[in-house]
Design a protein around this motif. Structure first.
Motif, mmCIF file in Angstrom:
data_model
loop_
_atom_site.group_PDB
_atom_site.id
_atom_site.type_symbol
_atom_site.label_atom_id
_atom_site.label_comp_id
_atom_site.label_asym_id
_atom_site.label_seq_id
_atom_site.Cartn_x
_atom_site.Cartn_y
_atom_site.Cartn_z
ATOM 1 N N LEU A 244 5.523 18.836 -1.848
ATOM 2 C CA LEU A 244 6.415 18.425 -0.762
ATOM 3 C C LEU A 244 7.824 18.975 -0.979
ATOM 4 C CD1 LEU A 244 5.188 14.734 -0.498
ATOM 5 C CD2 LEU A 244 4.995 16.424 1.325
ATOM 6 N N LYS A 245 8.278 18.935 -2.227
ATOM 7 C CA LYS A 245 9.611 19.457 -2.541
ATOM 8 C C LYS A 245 9.703 20.946 -2.206
ATOM 9 C CE LYS A 245 12.959 19.879 -6.326
ATOM 10 N NZ LYS A 245 13.202 19.654 -7.776
ATOM 11 N N LYS A 246 8.642 21.700 -2.522
ATOM 12 C CA LYS A 246 8.638 23.135 -2.236
ATOM 13 C C LYS A 246 8.701 23.418 -0.735
ATOM 14 C CE LYS A 246 6.152 24.483 -6.427
ATOM 15 N NZ LYS A 246 4.865 25.010 -6.992
ATOM 16 N N GLN A 247 8.225 22.446 0.068
ATOM 17 C CA GLN A 247 8.275 22.594 1.518
ATOM 18 C C GLN A 247 9.608 22.121 2.101
ATOM 19 O OE1 GLN A 247 6.083 23.884 3.912
ATOM 20 N NE2 GLN A 247 5.171 24.806 2.082
ATOM 21 N N GLY A 248 10.531 21.730 1.217
ATOM 22 C CA GLY A 248 11.855 21.331 1.683
ATOM 23 C C GLY A 248 11.983 19.872 2.058
ATOM 24 N N VAL A 249 10.982 19.040 1.702
ATOM 25 C CA VAL A 249 11.075 17.610 2.001
ATOM 26 C C VAL A 249 12.198 17.007 1.153
ATOM 27 C CG1 VAL A 249 9.879 15.388 1.926
ATOM 28 C CG2 VAL A 249 8.653 17.472 2.615
ATOM 29 N N LYS A 250 13.124 16.333 1.799
ATOM 30 C CA LYS A 250 14.316 15.824 1.116
ATOM 31 C C LYS A 250 13.979 14.807 0.041
ATOM 32 C CE LYS A 250 18.887 13.881 2.110
ATOM 33 N NZ LYS A 250 19.806 13.404 3.183
ATOM 34 N N ARG B 111 0.855 -1.177 0.000
ATOM 35 C CA ARG B 111 0.000 0.000 0.000
ATOM 36 C C ARG B 111 0.895 1.233 0.000
ATOM 37 N NH1 ARG B 111 -5.272 -0.130 1.272
ATOM 38 N NH2 ARG B 111 -5.284 1.685 2.664
ATOM 39 N N LEU B 112 0.306 2.361 -0.334
ATOM 40 C CA LEU B 112 1.037 3.619 -0.288
ATOM 41 C C LEU B 112 1.071 4.122 1.151
ATOM 42 C CD1 LEU B 112 2.283 5.979 -2.122
ATOM 43 C CD2 LEU B 112 0.115 7.139 -1.629
ATOM 44 N N PHE B 113 2.265 4.382 1.667
ATOM 45 C CA PHE B 113 2.442 5.022 2.964
ATOM 46 C C PHE B 113 2.729 6.507 2.727
ATOM 47 C CE2 PHE B 113 3.032 0.709 4.196
ATOM 48 C CZ PHE B 113 2.915 0.615 5.583
ATOM 49 N N TYR B 114 2.136 7.371 3.546
ATOM 50 C CA TYR B 114 2.443 8.794 3.430
ATOM 51 C C TYR B 114 2.538 9.420 4.818
ATOM 52 C CZ TYR B 114 -2.656 9.351 4.023
ATOM 53 O OH TYR B 114 -3.950 9.296 4.490
ATOM 54 N N ASN B 115 3.387 10.414 4.914
ATOM 55 C CA ASN B 115 3.632 11.095 6.178
ATOM 56 C C ASN B 115 2.591 12.202 6.342
ATOM 57 O OD1 ASN B 115 4.703 13.127 8.039
ATOM 58 N ND2 ASN B 115 6.619 11.966 7.989
ATOM 59 N N LYS B 116 1.673 12.027 7.282
ATOM 60 C CA LYS B 116 0.564 12.970 7.449
ATOM 61 C C LYS B 116 1.053 14.370 7.823
ATOM 62 C CE LYS B 116 -3.096 9.705 8.781
ATOM 63 N NZ LYS B 116 -4.075 9.354 9.852
ATOM 64 N N LYS B 117 2.071 14.444 8.645
ATOM 65 C CA LYS B 117 2.583 15.753 9.063
ATOM 66 C C LYS B 117 3.146 16.514 7.865
ATOM 67 C CE LYS B 117 6.006 17.912 12.108
ATOM 68 N NZ LYS B 117 7.062 17.655 13.133
ATOM 69 N N LEU B 118 3.952 15.831 7.047
ATOM 70 C CA LEU B 118 4.542 16.486 5.882
ATOM 71 C C LEU B 118 3.468 16.857 4.865
ATOM 72 C CD1 LEU B 118 7.774 14.343 5.311
ATOM 73 C CD2 LEU B 118 7.532 16.509 6.550
ATOM 74 N N PHE B 119 2.470 15.997 4.718
ATOM 75 C CA PHE B 119 1.376 16.304 3.797
ATOM 76 C C PHE B 119 0.628 17.562 4.259
ATOM 77 C CE2 PHE B 119 -0.029 12.909 0.640
ATOM 78 C CZ PHE B 119 1.263 12.466 0.416
ATOM 79 N N ALA B 120 0.355 17.646 5.553
ATOM 80 C CA ALA B 120 -0.375 18.797 6.080
ATOM 81 C C ALA B 120 0.423 20.091 5.889
ATOM 82 C CB ALA B 120 -0.701 18.580 7.559
ATOM 83 N N GLN B 121 1.733 20.019 6.138
ATOM 84 C CA GLN B 121 2.577 21.190 5.974
ATOM 85 C C GLN B 121 2.617 21.662 4.521
ATOM 86 O OE1 GLN B 121 6.283 19.796 7.604
ATOM 87 N NE2 GLN B 121 5.713 20.318 9.718
ATOM 88 N N ALA B 122 2.444 20.704 3.586
ATOM 89 C CA ALA B 122 2.458 21.052 2.156
ATOM 90 C C ALA B 122 1.065 21.392 1.642
ATOM 91 C CB ALA B 122 3.040 19.895 1.349
ATOM 92 N N GLY B 123 0.067 21.369 2.523
ATOM 93 C CA GLY B 123 -1.294 21.699 2.122
ATOM 94 C C GLY B 123 -1.998 20.597 1.349
ATOM 95 N N ILE B 124 -1.568 19.356 1.532
ATOM 96 C CA ILE B 124 -2.169 18.220 0.824
ATOM 97 C C ILE B 124 -3.210 17.584 1.745
ATOM 98 C CG2 ILE B 124 -1.747 16.038 -0.360
ATOM 99 C CD1 ILE B 124 1.220 16.958 -0.608
ATOM 100 N N ALA B 125 -4.448 17.528 1.285
ATOM 101 C CA ALA B 125 -5.545 17.109 2.155
ATOM 102 C C ALA B 125 -5.775 15.605 2.173
ATOM 103 C CB ALA B 125 -6.834 17.817 1.737
ATOM 104 N N GLU B 126 -5.376 14.889 1.116
ATOM 105 C CA GLU B 126 -5.649 13.455 1.059
ATOM 106 C C GLU B 126 -4.566 12.747 0.267
ATOM 107 O OE1 GLU B 126 -9.384 13.003 -0.853
ATOM 108 O OE2 GLU B 126 -8.676 13.694 -2.803
ATOM 109 N N ALA B 127 -4.560 11.419 0.397
ATOM 110 C CA ALA B 127 -3.558 10.617 -0.310
ATOM 111 C C ALA B 127 -3.814 10.664 -1.816
ATOM 112 C CB ALA B 127 -3.612 9.167 0.171
ATOM 113 N N PRO B 128 -2.767 10.584 -2.629
ATOM 114 C CA PRO B 128 -2.942 10.602 -4.089
ATOM 115 C C PRO B 128 -3.651 9.346 -4.578
ATOM 116 C CG PRO B 128 -0.675 10.063 -3.523
ATOM 117 C CD PRO B 128 -1.343 10.465 -2.243
#
Length: 421
Positions: free
Chosen positions: A180-186, A150-167
């Protein structure tokens, strides 16, 4: 659960010893010692599979005082070779719980499942898993441990990037990775196409693009147009745009999981073992169906490790009794709970559903119904998988040519299949 998502264990150095009291060799009254070689699913922080097998065999021997089960447990990188060495020397164990069965089945060395299991136990095996254990429509590989992706996603990083739900689609993945890249996620999307488990990550994407390793009649189709287009998309929309945090050909699955657990990865495909790893590091994560080209993928990768029984020592009756015990619901669920893997029987899966003790693991059970498995029934598959691990990652590199690389892999697979057949 591979190659994988964990590892198996066990290979015995001694031949199973039969102590014949009646002189009939293999009769109901004989005292028999069965040798089992099994893989270790432990993560190095606890007793691993040895404790599971010790507990199970003690309970079995109490109910069947005429049968002793001697278990040797080995780590994943050694267990397949241990069994192969024993077989080559003429000392095949009675049972082996390892990663592949097709070679031994093709050589006529294994009992079939219906020669071993009682009808209720055989009928209880999850259908997709049982079918994946067949060679020539006869089941020789008995599923022991399973996993899906399944797809795993980091909820905290998603929220910081303004992403409301999984792709849900590949375009969603690319869009979310950009945010996520614009928010500095490596590493917005971790794409492990390094030599450890490329065949797994690749198949997830191929399925999402309407392809796979084989066609509808079981022939290799690695260079199908759908597969080529999938890898072109990965190269153009994720790797070239710097959304994978580096060269996928150098990233192994274990490293990708570790980075997710460290909080530096936005999303990745993962199997159940990542649940424990993420939770141990306090990661607030979510899981979702794998995204596909135009919507959630119709199927996900399913992986199974196998139990098989060799004919060498002639202990069919005793092995059958032991396997019927192994596949009782209590034992199947204990293994799932201990190692974060999925139950291989329908009844155990039903009992897991709604049991809060299994948490997120329950979400990985339903995808087994439609999961697609490696072509493990082909004797050529280990050689093909090795080639995929070493070559596939280059297809998405800066100068990657998916059409050429997949064509070379197809030619190699066809040659290996012809030689194996």
């Amino acid at each position: 659960m591979q190659r994988r998502y964990t590892s198996l264990a066990a290979a015995g150095i001694a031949t199973a010893l039969t102590l014949t009291l009646s002189g009939c060799g293999g009769g109901q009254g004989d005292r028999v010692t069965l040798k089992l070689v099994a893989a270790d699913y432990g993560d190095g922080t606890g007793p691993g599979s040895r404790q599971y097998w010790d507990r199970l065999t003690r309970a079995f021997e109490k109910e069947h005082p005429g049968i002793k089960v001697d278990v040797d447990v080995y780590n994943w990188k050694d267990v397949d070779k241990k069994v192969a060495d024993l077989v080559r020397k003429g000392h095949a164990p009675d049972l082996a719980q390892i990663g592949s069965y097709a070679d031994y089945a093709a050589q006529g060395q294994l009992y079939s499942a219906d020669e071993l299991l009682s009808i209720p136990v055989q009928a209880d095996l999850q259908p997709t898993l049982a079918e994946a254990g067949e060679v020539g429509r006869v089941q020789y590989g008995i599923p022991f441990a399973a996993s899906t992706r399944r797809l795993f996603y980091n909820k905290k990083l998603f929220a910081q990037a303004g992403i409301a739900e999984a792709p849900k689609t590949w375009d969603d993945v690319a869009e979310d990775a950009e945010l996520l890249k614009k928010q500095g996620v490596k590493t917005p999307y971790a794409l492990p196409l390094g030599p450890e488990e490329t065949q797994a990550e690749s198949l997830n994407w191929l399925l999402g693009g309407g392809g796979g390793y084989t066609d509808d009649i079981g022939k290799y189709a690695i260079d199908s147009r759908a597969n080529v287009k999938t890898f072109e998309w990965l190269r153009d929309e994720l790797v070239d745009k710097g959304l994978t945090g580096g060269d996928p050909a150098t990233l192994n699955r274990a490293d990708a999981f570790a980075r997710f657990a460290d909080g530096t990865v936005g999303m990745l495909n993962g199997h159940p073992a990542l649940i424990k790893q993420a939770e141990a590091h306090g990661i607030d994560y979510g899981t979702a169906d794998l995204p596909g080209k135009d919507g959630p993928a119709a199927s996900t990768l399913g992986v199974s490790d196998w139990m098989m029984a060799f004919q060498h020592n002639g202990h069919r009756t005793q092995v059958g009794k032991f396997l019927d015990f192994v596949y009782q619901d209590t034992n199947v669920l204990n293994f799932s709970r201990d190692f974060g893997l999925l139950p291989v029987t329908t009844s155990a899966a039903q009992k897991m559903a709604g049991d809060h003790r299994f948490g997120t693991l329950q979400d990985f059970v339903a995808p087994l119904r439609d999961a697609q498995f490696y072509p493990a029934n082909k004797t050529s598959w280990p050689e093909v998988a090795k080639a995929l691990k070493s070559e596939m990652g280059a297809a998405v590199g800066p100068k990657g040519d998916p059409s050429s690389i997949l064509s070379d892999l197809q030619n190699m697979a066809e040659a290996a299949d012809t030689a194996g057949g």
